[in-house]
Design an enzyme around this catalytic site. Structure first.
Site, short mmCIF file in Angstrom:
data_model
loop_
_atom_site.label_atom_id
_atom_site.label_comp_id
_atom_site.label_asym_id
_atom_site.label_seq_id
_atom_site.Cartn_x
_atom_site.Cartn_y
_atom_site.Cartn_z
N GLY B 13 0.79 -1.13 0.12
CA GLY B 13 0.11 0.04 -0.11
C GLY B 13 0.88 1.30 0.09
O GLY B 13 2.08 1.32 -0.35
N PHE B 14 0.09 2.20 0.45
CA PHE B 14 0.99 3.61 0.51
C PHE B 14 2.24 3.61 1.28
O PHE B 14 3.36 3.89 0.84
CB PHE B 14 0.27 4.90 0.88
CG PHE B 14 -0.88 5.19 -0.13
CD1 PHE B 14 -0.46 5.73 -1.42
CD2 PHE B 14 -2.34 5.23 0.09
CE1 PHE B 14 -1.63 6.19 -2.54
CE2 PHE B 14 -3.12 5.50 -1.05
CZ PHE B 14 -2.71 5.86 -2.07
N VAL B 79 1.46 -13.53 4.70
CA VAL B 79 2.50 -13.77 5.73
C VAL B 79 1.57 -14.44 7.01
O VAL B 79 0.39 -14.10 7.43
CB VAL B 79 2.72 -12.53 6.40
CG1 VAL B 79 3.48 -12.53 7.80
CG2 VAL B 79 3.91 -11.66 5.43
N GLU B 171 -18.95 9.50 0.24
CA GLU B 171 -18.85 9.23 -1.10
C GLU B 171 -19.80 8.23 -1.74
O GLU B 171 -20.47 8.60 -2.82
CB GLU B 171 -17.29 8.65 -1.49
CG GLU B 171 -16.33 9.72 -1.22
CD GLU B 171 -14.99 8.85 -0.99
OE1 GLU B 171 -14.78 7.71 -0.89
OE2 GLU B 171 -13.83 9.76 -0.88
N ASP B 305 -1.71 2.38 8.13
CA ASP B 305 -3.02 2.12 9.10
C ASP B 305 -2.85 1.41 10.01
O ASP B 305 -3.79 1.42 11.27
CB ASP B 305 -3.94 1.91 8.09
CG ASP B 305 -4.79 2.90 7.31
OD1 ASP B 305 -4.22 4.10 7.29
OD2 ASP B 305 -5.59 2.74 6.60
#
Lengths: 440, 440
Positions: B13-14, B79, B171, B305
């Site tokens: 991810g980021f 994992v 959204e 996160d």
């Protein structure tokens, strides 16, 4: 409005959709039934399977295509029974549709000729789901090869076979070779994807047997140039999830360990054909009269891949232009019946035969004019993008192709669903149980 | 090369991707492990769920993004165990990765706060599969409404609820209202999609509670203008596949028949956090030190996160910019450790807060400068497309948006898998068992 004759059309493929459109200005009400919500531009399905296009690039919701045609109602549903005497179609959700005219155009599916057990090991390509399953399998094969520690396992993951040398098989094999040689370049550290072997296996003597021999030979040459090993005259004796076996003749066989085998060797008519009390040919297609209605039932038509139509001494082929022409013809025939005119006989206009092979490679047979290579490829591209339904799709597909052409990249290389690469441990279920569970 | 320190990064991810890139020129070898083959641009995931974008528009294969970074190997894998004493990561396929440095950045998932039985009735949105499942559910709801003969069933299929008034809920609700009011116009014959009710349900006193109160109020106004019914101060007491129940206070409840409920009310940290022997907060996030390593294990970092980081008296929020900054910081910290320099402390730079609501509607809080409406929407659009990874994706997304803007059309309205609309018969499993079976 309910006093108008009711036309029920089953199947939103080329035949069903073109029939629907042909009746746009007639005083009928139409119900178009499909178990999917979209029309699929099947000639480009192999591009979704090989990650060149996204699924929505080649599909559009039937409702959207037909939103301005006021006399049609689109019904998502699955046909379970047809009562031709009572003129009723029954749906799986309990719905019942009374009809005055019926067009059955539910198309074809792939067939394994009595070897249905090969289906899990060698998926075929008819629907968007098939295409996404093949995409997943092909992309995961390279991942498994990269993760494998055992050299034999690694080799089996880098061994690809496409069974069937017709247009779909040729497209798939050519594009797989392009992916291995170009698209994945520089992306792996332990394997060289260009070492993958892509074999196209045809039981008959040549690929693209519906083309003239000279174009078959050109196609084989172009396939080899793209990196495909073309194997002809070798029927497949067995397929399982570890590999396949070829007949070499004289009772000899060759066993090839291969984890990715794709099936492009046969089609059979949709099982809905069996719901009509009508004669069918060996492939399950319904034998229709000259106006495409079934004998004794002038109000029941069959069109597209489900129809068995002979034109003189030749069978009308199962290609998109033929399906569109049949669909349009059924529209005309219904109009004639309503006006108490005799329905015209269907005449297939054969404009030629096209097959794409891969980047800059195709063959075109325009009955006299034969093209191959780059010129044929451009001809194929323009023809296909031109016929793609929906302006936006056309634009999107062209953009994607221009991008792919200059960069060799294929933008849709997404593997859906979490995947556990069990690498060298010999997992047999490699095509993704996970997505559906995730979807709950 | 194998003598170089080995950095294992879990999660593409980021945070994981930015850490990988930050180490591009360092003398380390990196293994980036992800159970998916792609990086996902999560801020636009709701667009895939609402058929505005295709999955490949917002995702790119990790291998492709990193193909030119020679010191990184991408490993598709899951994992299963982490041995911090022995410095090993174990994968589900039997693979074992020894590490010198570890970054765990496996993100978050949605949480039902002890109501896991709500998960099937009210799916959440974290992955591409989630997005496609929501898309399928929303589009099928209109199909079911069209096919329903019972008025109560029809109404229940036209009743949409989004639980949770944070950015994702806002959204989703705004876009659902747009679909009902504009996208589907003219496509149905028995229902008027614009009659669908879209409710956004927030237990707290206002939507977008991380924004200043004035912007929350503006967001609620914009939502109402788009056709969303905003319900605040009403916790959900129960959800099942026939509807939901709201707490009205004083022990009173409201039961609402609704076949489509979406969950945007909570996130929890990835379960991989539990594999570290480290303290975690109430949401399962791992408490990290000022340099993002875990106490007593300076070679083990947590970012994105999954990390619980406090900055003064505030928690660093779980947003993309914070994840990128943490990822980059971990790269810097590893570099410092290798040079035997003390690792710097992480400092979150908060540039502001953005949330989109729907067509031409958004709110932006730049700490002092507050924007809403059209200006905020353009700001949001430019920022998001600019940060979208991969030039082609950016181009494709802009094209799709321009198209959608002028036509109100959403091009990805494809329902995958055959679906049997059982309409008024009260089917409970409406989210598609079929796709996976088809995929075999």
């Amino acid at each position: 409005m309910h006093g108008q004759p009711h036309v029920v059309i089953v199947g939103g493929g080329f035949a069903g959709l073109w029939a629907t459109r042909a009746l746009a200005r007639d005083a009928v009400r139409i119900t178009l039934v499909d178990r999917r919500n979209h029309h699929l531009f099947q000639p480009l399905l192999y591009q979704v399977a090989t990650a060149g296009l996204s699924a929505p690039d080649i599909a559009a919701p039937l409702r959207h295509i037909l939103r301005r045609q006021g006399n049609v109602e689109v019904r998502l549903g699955e046909v379970t029974a047809i009562d031709t005497a009572g003129r009723q179609v029954r749906l799986a959700d309990g719905g019942v549709l009374d009809y005055d005219f019926l067009l059955l155009a539910s198309g074809a599916t792939h067939a394994y000729f009595g070897h249905d057990d090969w289906a899990t090991a060698a998926p075929g390509l008819k629907t968007l789901e098939d295409a996404l399953a093949i995409r997943r399998r092909v992309l995961l094969a390279f991942e498994r090869a990269e993760a494998a520690s055992d050299p034999d396992q690694r080799a089996a993951w880098l061994e690809f076979a496409v069974v069937g040398g017709g247009p779909t098989g040729v497209e798939l094999a050519g594009t797989l070779a392009e992916i291995a040689r170009h698209t994945l370049r520089d992306e792996f550290r332990r394997i060289d994807p260009a070492q993958a072997r892509v074999r196209l296996i045809e039981a008959g003597p040549r690929v693209l047997s519906s083309f003239p021999e000279s174009l078959s030979a050109k196609a084989a040459t172009q396939l080899r140039r793209l990196g495909v090993e073309v194997v002809t005259g070798r029927p497949v004796a067995h397929i399982d999830d570890q590999g396949y076996t070829l007949e070499l003749g004289d009772g000899r066989q060759e066993r090839v360990p291969a984890r990715t085998v794709l099936w492009a060797a046969g089609v059979a008519a949709s099982p809905l054909g069996a719901l009509l009390q009508a004669e069918r040919d060996h492939a399950g297609r319904v034998l229709v009269g000259p106006d495409l209605s079934i004998p004794g039932r002038p109000e029941v038509f069959v069109a597209g891949d489900l129809a068995s139509v002979r034109q003189g001494d030749r069978a009308v082929p199962g290609v998109a232009p033929a399906a569109k022409q049949m669909g349009r013809h059924v529209g005309d025939a219904i109009r004639a019946r309503l006006a108490s005119r005799p329905a015209p006989g269907f005449r297939y206009r054969d404009f030629g035969n096209l097959a794409t092979i891969g980047r800059m490679a195709a063959v075109v047979d325009l009955h006299g004019l034969k093209l191959s290579g780059i010129v044929a490829w451009w001809f194929w591209l323009v023809a296909h993008v031109f016929f793609l339904i929906g302006f936006r799709n056309r634009l999107a597909v062209l953009t994607n192709w221009a991008w792919a052409y200059w960069t060799y990249q294929r933008h849709a290389r997404i593997i859906f669903g979490p995947s556990r690469p069990r690498g060298a441990t010999g997992d047999t279920d490699d095509t993704g149980d996970a997505p559906a569970e995730r979807r709950r």
